[in-house]
Structures are given as structure tokens and as C-alpha cells.
Design an enzyme around this catalytic site. Structure first.
Site, PDB file in Angstrom:
ATOM      1  CD  GLU A 210       3.185 -10.955 -22.867  1.00 53.28           C
ATOM      2  OE1 GLU A 210       4.116 -10.174 -22.549  1.00 53.28           O
ATOM      3  OE2 GLU A 210       3.054 -11.981 -21.884  1.00 53.28           O
ATOM      4  CB  CYS A 244       6.058  -3.707 -26.583  1.00 53.72           C
ATOM      5  SG  CYS A 244       6.817  -5.359 -26.590  1.00 53.72           S
TER       6      CYS A 244
END
Length: 463
Positions: A210, A244
Site C-alpha cells: 500500500e 496517502c
């Protein structure tokens, strides 16, 4: 190193007993994790306050509430997810029956980042527990108070041979990556993700990565600019931009730029009356703070642009007339700084995004069905929103993950269970053995096979 190796060997030995595979064991582990989170809510809030100056409500909204919803979803569904699935045999398998057996991968390493240190550490652990795995959890050294709370609450909830926490920095990261894990789940930057993938190749561990990337916001002339500004700025100031999937830059139709900037000004006045940014978290470390300040050098700030060294604070800032080759457009910003670039034709926005690495998120503000079809069908991205930001990841029914440079694999909900699960395909053959597959091969066999598979058939096969 020897201590870590012993820890991993102990987890492998415990996993081999088969205890973790039962539904009862998995459900019990998930309930223990849920109880540990709720009982330590105050300590989690205090830790995030110490690491970031994060307000308690933001901790509740972005860390503990999301985590508890994920746990509850797994508690509801793990029994059905782990059941074997029966499938019809193919023509070559007749007579027989196929089954897909979900099997836990084994011992997992979960390496988490600092920006959402509790949620991004424990959310993957939910998937590991529901899949029936053991896990070693490695919190980030950049959020030390949060790491200590995670170590304490997991240490109380689980024996180390099932779930263990390893604190430390780069030395511990390197030592863990050299050990034989069955699966590695890493959340962090693309550059470190490549290192993790290389290390996993040495032991043939599967990986979930990720990562991040520069997530664009595209706005056209049909968008509601007040709504767009409010939702873009929400995503940009959340955790001081250290998210993010934060909006990284805006691509807006040229005629709308100045009106959008003014709408952003109004949105920030509503968020922070009187320009008081007391609830805005700090940049996580002095190293990161200095780096983010350099992104402002030589830029034209039409909103914000200030900072406070004493508390590692950067004011919400909008930049215009940004050179696409400048530093602020070359790396993920991870601060409340928003470059705004313009376009005249829709295809220019598409081309700009496609010329860069695939982003983790894409946000589109439009009321045009044509624009929506164009952007969503032309650009590759991990996930995103139409007329909103951030919230696509807040649903356990939807997988979350990147593509290309922004990640490999997905999690949340069933996707988390799948990330830590291997699906074994098993054929159970009937007593009758078809003669077509065995020697001696004959032309008669070939004619029968061609007929069976429809060679020369003009009509399309049934789906």
C-alpha cells in the site's frame, strides 16, 4: 537478530499446530482486538496528541472508528468467507467436482507507517486474524508514542506466538525483512516498497504493498465550486495533509481557477474561524518539516504560505502558476500545500495524469456525465471519488489499494481476508476414468475431443 529469528520460528511452530484455522479461534482473536482498542481509546488519543498534536475527534474519526467498523465487518462475515466453495467441473475434469479451499498463508509481517499509526497498523492485522494467520507487527519509529501504545495493547490481548510487536527503526526493519515470512504487508512510500518487494523475493513471500503517489483533483466548469472547495480542503488539511490519499494537486478548467481559490478561502474560514489553526496537527518530525518547507521555495502562494518552526506547523497553502517540473510537482507533498494548475480542454487533463505514475487516488468534481465517463475510463488509479475526497476508503464493502507505482494488492473488508489467504483449488475425481486422456492416442480420440470442444463451430459458445 537472533531474538527476532526465534520469535518468527515460534510463530511458525504455533501456526503449524492448526489452532488458528478454526472459526472459533479467529472470532475470539477479533473480539480481543476490538476490546483492546475500545479499552485503550484514551491512551490512543493521548499518543496521537503526543506524536502529532492531533485533536481527539480526528483520532476518533480517522483511527479508532474506522478500525472498529472493520473489525465488526469481519466478525459478521468471517465464517462465510472461510467456507470451501464448490465449483462445477470443466469438460476435462468430468466426472468430478471442484472445491476452492481458503487457507491462511501462515506467518505475516505487517509494516506500518507513521501518518495514521494506529489505524494503518491494526487494520491489516484484522485481515490477518480473520484469515487465521499469525503476525509480527512493526509500527513506525516516527510515531513513538503510538508505537508504545500498540505494543502495550497487543501485548495484553495476544500471546507473542500469535501476535507480536517489534519496535525500533531501520535496523529492525532490515532484520525483519531478512526472515522467512509467508506474507508481507507494507504501507509506505514507493521507494521503500521496492525494497520490501526485493526482500520478499528472497524468501518467496507474497506481498501486499500500500504505497502512495500524487493524487490529482480534476475540476471542470460544471462543478459546484463551493462544494468542491470545501471537500478538497477537507482532504488537504486532514492530518495536516499527511494522508496517502490526500488531494495532491488540482487540475481545474482555466476559467474557474480564481473562483475556486476564493471558494477555498471561504472554506478555510469556516473550518478555522479567525485563522486559528490550533486543531491542525503538526508535521510529524523535524526532518519531514524541513523538507516540506523547501517545497514552498520559489512558489507563488495566493493563500497561506506561512509556517511556525516552534510546532512544525505549515499553514494551509494554495499555489498557482506552478511549473510542472518544480519540486512540489515531483514528489508526494504530505503537507497542507495545494498546487493548482489549469487546463482548457478535457483531454489536456487526461494527458497530464496519464503522463505520470498511476496515482493512489483520483478525485473528480463535475456535473457532466461526459466528463465523468472520460476521466474514469481514460485514467488508471487505485480508487477515488466523484464530487468528494478521501471517503472512498471508509467502507469495508469496497477494496482499497493502489495500482502500479501506487501499490500492489488491496485490503479492507473481504479484500483484507483475501490478502492473507491462499485459495487452494482441489479436484475430487469420480470413479470413472475417461479413456480420452490416456495413451494410446488415436485419431478417433482427437475427433471426439474436437467435437467436445466445438472446433469448427460457427456459433459463439455460451457464456
Amino acid at each position: 537478530m537472533e531474538k527476532l529469528q526465534t520469535l518468527v520460528e515460534t510463530q511458525h511452530a504455533f501456526f503449524q499446530t492448526g489452532v488458528t484455522r478454526t472459526a472459533q479461534f479467529r472470532l475470539s482473536a477479533l473480539r480481543r482486538l476490538r476490546r483492546a482498542v475500545t479499552e485503550n481509546e484514551g491512551k490512543i488519543e493521548a499518543a496521537l496528541q503526543a506524536d502529532f498534536g492531533k485533536p481527539p475527534y480526528e483520532t476518533l474519526m480517522c483511527e479508532t472508528a474506522l478500525l472498529l467498523e472493520e473489525i465488526d465487518w469481519h466478525l459478521r462475515h468471517v465464517r462465510s468467507w472461510m467456507r470451501p466453495r464448490f465449483v462445477l467441473p470443466s469438460k476435462a475434469q468430468l466426472p468430478g467436482v471442484g472445491r476452492i479451499l481458503p487457507q491462511p498463508r501462515g506467518v505475516a509481517l505487517i509494516m506500518s507507517p507513521w501518518n495514521y499509526p494506529v489505524q494503518l497498523c491494526l487494520m491489516p492485522l484484522v485481515g490477518a486474524l480473520s484469515a487465521g494467520c499469525c503476525a509480527v507487527v512493526k509500527p513506525s519509529a516516527y510515531a513513538p508514542a503510538s508505537g508504545r501504545v500498540i505494543a502495550a495493547l497487543l501485548g495484553e490481548a495476544f500471546p507473542a506466538h500469535h501476535v507480536a510487536v517489534v519496535e525500533g527503526g531501520r535496523a529492525e526493519n532490515a532484520a525483519l525483512l531478512s526472515l522467512p515470512f509467508d506474507h508481507i504487508f507494507f504501507t509506505g512510500s514507493p521507494s521503500v516498497g521496492r525494497v520490501v518487494m526485493q526482500a520478499a523475493a528472497e524468501t518467496m513471500a507474497s506481498v501486499t504493498l500500500e504505497l502512495g503517489g500524487k493524487s490529482p483533483v480534476v475540476i471542470d466548469a460544471t462543478a459546484d465550486l463551493d462544494r468542491a472547495a470545501q471537500r478538497v480542503m477537507f482532504g488537504k488539511v486532514l492530518n495536516a495533509g499527511q494522508t496517502c490519499v490526500a488531494p495532491d494537486y488540482v487540475l481545474i478548467e482555466e476559467t474557474q481557477r480564481d473562483a475556486f481559490v476564493e471558494a477555498c478561502r471561504r472554506a478555510l474560514e469556516r473550518f478555522f474561524p479567525g485563522g486559528r489553526y490550533d486543531e491542525l496537527p503538526s508535521i510529524v518530525s523535524e526532518k519531514h518539516y524541513r523538507r516540506k518547507k523547501t517545497l514552498l521555495e520559489g512558489q507563488h502562494a495566493v493563500l497561506g504560505g506561512g509556517w511556525d518552526d516552534a510546532r512544525r506547523f505549515i499553514e494551509p497553502t494554495i499555489l498557482v502558476d506552478v511549473d510542472p517540473a518544480s519540486l512540489v510537482m515531483q514528489e508526494e507533498i504530505f503537507a497542507p500545500i495545494l498546487p493548482v494548475l489549469t487546463w482548457r480542454r478535457q483531454e489536456e487533463a487526461v494527458a497530464f495524469i496519464r503522463a505520470r505514475p498511476k496515482p493512489l487516488a483520483l478525485y473528480l468534481f463535475t456535473n457532466s456525465p461526459r466528463m465523468k465517463r472520460l476521466m474514469l475510463s481514460s485514467c488508471s488509479f487505485g480508487g477515488g471519488c466523484v464530487n468528494d475526497t478521501i471517503l472512498h476508503l471508509a467502507n469495508p464493502r469496497m477494496p482499497f489499494g493502489g495500482v502500479g507505482n501506487s501499490g500492489l494488492g488491496a485490503y479492507h473488508g473481504k479484500a483484507s481476508f483475501d490478502a492473507f489467504t491462499h485459495e487452494a483449488s482441489v479436484l475430487e475425481s469420480g470413479a470413472y476414468l475417461p479413456g480420452l486422456r490416456c495413451h494410446p492416442y488415436t485419431e478417433k480420440h482427437a475427433r471426439l475431443v474436437r467435437r467436445l470442444y466445438g472446433f469448427g463451430r460457427k456459433s459463439r459458445p455460451k457464456s
